[in-house]
Design a protein around this motif. Structure first.
Motif, PDB file in Angstrom:
ATOM      1  N   PRO A  85       3.832 -10.483  -5.690  1.00  0.00           N
ATOM      2  CA  PRO A  85       3.228 -10.679  -4.351  1.00  0.00           C
ATOM      3  C   PRO A  85       2.197  -9.634  -3.958  1.00  0.00           C
ATOM      4  O   PRO A  85       1.411  -9.880  -3.046  1.00  0.00           O
ATOM      5  N   CYS A  86       2.199  -8.477  -4.609  1.00  0.00           N
ATOM      6  CA  CYS A  86       1.174  -7.471  -4.292  1.00  0.00           C
ATOM      7  C   CYS A  86      -0.090  -7.671  -5.125  1.00  0.00           C
ATOM      8  O   CYS A  86      -1.128  -7.088  -4.816  1.00  0.00           O
ATOM      9  N   GLU A  87      -0.021  -8.455  -6.171  1.00  0.00           N
ATOM     10  CA  GLU A  87      -1.187  -8.716  -7.025  1.00  0.00           C
ATOM     11  C   GLU A  87      -1.838 -10.056  -6.701  1.00  0.00           C
ATOM     12  O   GLU A  87      -3.045 -10.224  -6.890  1.00  0.00           O
ATOM     13  N   ILE A  88      -1.046 -11.026  -6.254  1.00  0.00           N
ATOM     14  CA  ILE A  88      -1.552 -12.359  -5.929  1.00  0.00           C
ATOM     15  C   ILE A  88      -1.563 -12.504  -4.409  1.00  0.00           C
ATOM     16  O   ILE A  88      -0.565 -12.220  -3.748  1.00  0.00           O
ATOM     17  N   THR A  89      -2.681 -12.931  -3.853  1.00  0.00           N
ATOM     18  CA  THR A  89      -2.790 -13.096  -2.403  1.00  0.00           C
ATOM     19  C   THR A  89      -2.234 -14.460  -2.001  1.00  0.00           C
ATOM     20  O   THR A  89      -2.929 -15.474  -2.084  1.00  0.00           O
ATOM     21  N   TYR A  90      -0.983 -14.483  -1.575  1.00  0.00           N
ATOM     22  CA  TYR A  90      -0.338 -15.738  -1.187  1.00  0.00           C
ATOM     23  C   TYR A  90      -0.787 -16.168   0.207  1.00  0.00           C
ATOM     24  O   TYR A  90      -1.068 -15.336   1.072  1.00  0.00           O
ATOM     25  N   SER A  91      -0.830 -17.474   0.407  1.00  0.00           N
ATOM     26  CA  SER A  91      -1.250 -18.041   1.688  1.00  0.00           C
ATOM     27  C   SER A  91      -0.120 -17.999   2.708  1.00  0.00           C
ATOM     28  O   SER A  91      -0.337 -17.721   3.886  1.00  0.00           O
ATOM     29  N   VAL A  92       1.094 -18.314   2.252  1.00  0.00           N
ATOM     30  CA  VAL A  92       2.261 -18.354   3.129  1.00  0.00           C
ATOM     31  C   VAL A  92       3.485 -17.878   2.365  1.00  0.00           C
ATOM     32  O   VAL A  92       3.626 -18.164   1.172  1.00  0.00           O
ATOM     33  N   ILE A  93       4.358 -17.151   3.058  1.00  0.00           N
ATOM     34  CA  ILE A  93       5.660 -16.778   2.506  1.00  0.00           C
ATOM     35  C   ILE A  93       6.726 -17.368   3.422  1.00  0.00           C
ATOM     36  O   ILE A  93       6.848 -16.961   4.583  1.00  0.00           O
ATOM     37  N   GLY A  94       7.440 -18.362   2.924  1.00  0.00           N
ATOM     38  CA  GLY A  94       8.501 -18.969   3.720  1.00  0.00           C
ATOM     39  C   GLY A  94       9.791 -18.176   3.594  1.00  0.00           C
ATOM     40  O   GLY A  94      10.022 -17.507   2.590  1.00  0.00           O
ATOM     41  N   HIS A  95      10.629 -18.243   4.614  1.00  0.00           N
ATOM     42  CA  HIS A  95      11.943 -17.611   4.578  1.00  0.00           C
ATOM     43  C   HIS A  95      13.018 -18.691   4.616  1.00  0.00           C
ATOM     44  O   HIS A  95      12.954 -19.601   5.446  1.00  0.00           O
ATOM     45  N   HIS A  96      13.984 -18.579   3.732  1.00  0.00           N
ATOM     46  CA  HIS A  96      15.077 -19.546   3.668  1.00  0.00           C
ATOM     47  C   HIS A  96      15.803 -19.640   5.000  1.00  0.00           C
ATOM     48  O   HIS A  96      16.235 -20.714   5.418  1.00  0.00           O
ATOM     49  N   GLU A  97      15.931 -18.501   5.693  1.00  0.00           N
ATOM     50  CA  GLU A  97      16.668 -18.454   6.950  1.00  0.00           C
ATOM     51  C   GLU A  97      15.972 -19.218   8.072  1.00  0.00           C
ATOM     52  O   GLU A  97      16.600 -19.586   9.073  1.00  0.00           O
ATOM     53  N   THR A  98      14.665 -19.460   7.943  1.00  0.00           N
ATOM     54  CA  THR A  98      13.912 -20.206   8.959  1.00  0.00           C
ATOM     55  C   THR A  98      13.231 -21.427   8.333  1.00  0.00           C
ATOM     56  O   THR A  98      12.166 -21.847   8.777  1.00  0.00           O
ATOM     57  N   LEU A  99      13.866 -21.987   7.318  1.00  0.00           N
ATOM     58  CA  LEU A  99      13.233 -23.059   6.545  1.00  0.00           C
ATOM     59  C   LEU A  99      12.988 -24.310   7.382  1.00  0.00           C
ATOM     60  O   LEU A  99      12.035 -25.058   7.121  1.00  0.00           O
ATOM     61  N   GLU A 100      13.840 -24.549   8.387  1.00  0.00           N
ATOM     62  CA  GLU A 100      13.638 -25.723   9.239  1.00  0.00           C
ATOM     63  C   GLU A 100      12.268 -25.685   9.904  1.00  0.00           C
ATOM     64  O   GLU A 100      11.653 -26.732  10.119  1.00  0.00           O
ATOM     65  N   LYS A 122       0.808  -1.225   0.000  1.00  0.00           N
ATOM     66  CA  LYS A 122       0.000   0.000   0.000  1.00  0.00           C
ATOM     67  C   LYS A 122       0.838   1.269   0.000  1.00  0.00           C
ATOM     68  O   LYS A 122       0.303   2.368  -0.155  1.00  0.00           O
ATOM     69  N   ASP A 123       2.151   1.133   0.191  1.00  0.00           N
ATOM     70  CA  ASP A 123       3.045   2.293   0.261  1.00  0.00           C
ATOM     71  C   ASP A 123       3.249   2.856  -1.151  1.00  0.00           C
ATOM     72  O   ASP A 123       3.942   2.250  -1.971  1.00  0.00           O
ATOM     73  N   THR A 124       2.665   4.003  -1.425  1.00  0.00           N
ATOM     74  CA  THR A 124       2.736   4.575  -2.774  1.00  0.00           C
ATOM     75  C   THR A 124       4.162   4.960  -3.164  1.00  0.00           C
ATOM     76  O   THR A 124       4.503   4.943  -4.345  1.00  0.00           O
ATOM     77  N   ALA A 125       4.997   5.261  -2.181  1.00  0.00           N
ATOM     78  CA  ALA A 125       6.385   5.637  -2.482  1.00  0.00           C
ATOM     79  C   ALA A 125       7.173   4.469  -3.056  1.00  0.00           C
ATOM     80  O   ALA A 125       8.163   4.667  -3.767  1.00  0.00           O
ATOM     81  N   LEU A 126       6.740   3.247  -2.753  1.00  0.00           N
ATOM     82  CA  LEU A 126       7.451   2.052  -3.231  1.00  0.00           C
ATOM     83  C   LEU A 126       6.698   1.332  -4.353  1.00  0.00           C
ATOM     84  O   LEU A 126       7.066   0.225  -4.727  1.00  0.00           O
ATOM     85  N   ARG A 127       5.648   1.974  -4.865  1.00  0.00           N
ATOM     86  CA  ARG A 127       4.777   1.278  -5.809  1.00  0.00           C
ATOM     87  C   ARG A 127       5.537   0.699  -7.005  1.00  0.00           C
ATOM     88  O   ARG A 127       5.292  -0.436  -7.416  1.00  0.00           O
ATOM     89  N   ASP A 128       6.458   1.444  -7.577  1.00  0.00           N
ATOM     90  CA  ASP A 128       7.193   0.962  -8.751  1.00  0.00           C
ATOM     91  C   ASP A 128       8.079  -0.237  -8.423  1.00  0.00           C
ATOM     92  O   ASP A 128       8.450  -1.001  -9.323  1.00  0.00           O
ATOM     93  N   LEU A 129       8.439  -0.397  -7.134  1.00  0.00           N
ATOM     94  CA  LEU A 129       9.317  -1.495  -6.724  1.00  0.00           C
ATOM     95  C   LEU A 129       8.551  -2.670  -6.130  1.00  0.00           C
ATOM     96  O   LEU A 129       9.143  -3.716  -5.857  1.00  0.00           O
ATOM     97  N   SER A 130       7.254  -2.524  -5.933  1.00  0.00           N
ATOM     98  CA  SER A 130       6.487  -3.588  -5.277  1.00  0.00           C
ATOM     99  C   SER A 130       5.379  -4.172  -6.146  1.00  0.00           C
ATOM    100  O   SER A 130       4.843  -5.229  -5.814  1.00  0.00           O
ATOM    101  N   HIS A 131       5.039  -3.499  -7.227  1.00  0.00           N
ATOM    102  CA  HIS A 131       3.932  -3.961  -8.071  1.00  0.00           C
ATOM    103  C   HIS A 131       4.416  -4.357  -9.463  1.00  0.00           C
ATOM    104  O   HIS A 131       5.346  -3.754 -10.002  1.00  0.00           O
TER     105      HIS A 131
END
Length: 363
Positions: free
Chosen positions: A279-294, A100-109
């Motif tokens: 990720p801003c257009e598709i509503t994902y159920s879960v976002i995993g992080h490699h650093e906490t993959l265990e 929703k941050d308009t300042a980052l729109r070009d980098l997030s959408h």
């Protein structure tokens, strides 16, 4: 007379034993009833039990009252209980706020184009969509889906050369369906992808494609590397192969797309998560992080309702830990200007998924 005394003594002794036994039983009952499992003391126990009961009996409100960013998706969330750990809720909330941050729109959408749909693999049997983000352990997730789709009965049976052969691995891409079928799957299926620190991912891509090249893909060294060197190497007399500095300068160039078009889909190994998975257009159920993959891998399997069918392959110790020393070493000889330009391109990935701006940019 002596016999009567003995008889009375035995009766008295038996009565004493009976009283002691009953006392022990009563004491055990009291202990089991009021014992504090966390050592807080028996007086606090009723409060603890009440709190636990309330957490376990919280019901999901009707869908119309549930905020869009927290809409549960997938079979594991079809019951009445909220089972998603707080950390995953926080990740989704952060994602929606940054979107929703308009300042980052070009980098997030980004548009949900064929390029994005090509990255998303489909498991119709269990209603799962997986967006591929290269250099974040995707090979193992592909194996999980290949088994779920029935092409092989176990992960161990899958030949390595089959995993990435999309003609033989039994993993259809979302782009292969009609528009109406795509929309239906995006609306109804469990959807997930994995991220890692963006700069560490770029280092992994550089090492994998231009240094080690374990899959023997000659075009990275013989076509892509020379193209980057010609345009971005400062010292024209330098004859070494592609250096990380050249790679960073290419990625941070606002006009990088001129080369990207020539390199084709090979760029998926270093383009942003935004460009890969929208990720801003598709509503994902879960976002995993490699650093906490265990922790995240078992959670994803459970959330998707498939943990009883397949397990994520064993993760070697230490492989998912963020290696700050390695990252700083790779960037140590690169100018702040080039690093800042690189960060400017990947800032959306840093902000959307909660990764901190590198310390060496702040000094």
């Amino acid at each position: 007379m002596h016999a009567d005394n003995m008889h009375h003594q035995w009766l008295l002794l038996a009565a004493c034993f009976w009283v002691i036994f009953m006392f022990m039983v009563a004491s055990k009952f009291i202990t089991l009833t009021f014992k504090d499992p966390d050592g807080y003391g028996s007086k606090q126990e009723p409060l603890i039990l009440t709190a636990v009961t309330k957490v376990e009996e919280v019901h999901v409100p009707q869908e119309k009252h549930w905020p869009q960013e927290f809409q549960p998706t997938g079979k594991a969330f079809s019951g009445n209980l909220i089972r998603q750990p707080l950390v995953h809720m926080e990740r989704l909330e952060l994602l929606r706020n940054v979107c929703k941050d308009t300042a980052l729109r070009d980098l997030s959408h980004t548009a949900v184009s064929k390029f994005v749909l090509d990255r998303i693999f489909v498991c119709d049997k269990h209603k799962i969509l997986f967006c591929q983000t290269p250099k974040v352990g995707n090979t193992q997730w592909k194996k999980v889906l290949i088994v779920l789709n029935g092409a092989f009965s176990s992960i161990e049976e899958i030949p390595e050369n089959i995993v990435h052969d999309h003609e033989k691995n039994g993993l259809p891409r979302l782009s292969s369906f009609s528009d109406s079928e795509i929309k239906k799957r995006l609306n109804l299926y469990f959807k997930f992808f994995i991220v890692r620190d963006p700069f560490e991912r770029l280092i992994s891509a550089f090492k994998d494609k231009f240094v080690h090249n374990p899959r023997f893909e000659p075009w990275y060294r013989h076509e892509i590397a020379p193209g980057i060197i010609r345009k971005y190497r400062k010292n024209r007399t330098e004859t070494k192969g592609l250096q990380f500095e050249d790679f960073v300068r290419y990625l941070g160039d606002p006009n990088h797309r001129w080369l990207d078009l020539q390199f084709g889909d090979h760029i998926i190994h270093w383009v942003t998560y935004v460009e890969l998975c929208a990720p801003c257009e598709i509503t994902y159920s879960v976002i995993g992080h490699h650093e906490t993959l265990e922790d995240d891998a078992p959670y994803i399997l459970k959330a998707a309702g498939i943990d009883h069918l397949v397990s994520y392959p064993t993760i070697p110790p230490g492989i998912t830990v963020y290696n700050r020393t390695k990252v700083e070493r790779y960037f140590s000889g690169i100018s702040k200007r080039d690093i800042r330009r690189l960060y400017a391109r990947f800032e959306g990935d840093f902000k959307l998924f909660g990764y901190r701006e590198p310390d060496f940019l702040l000094n």
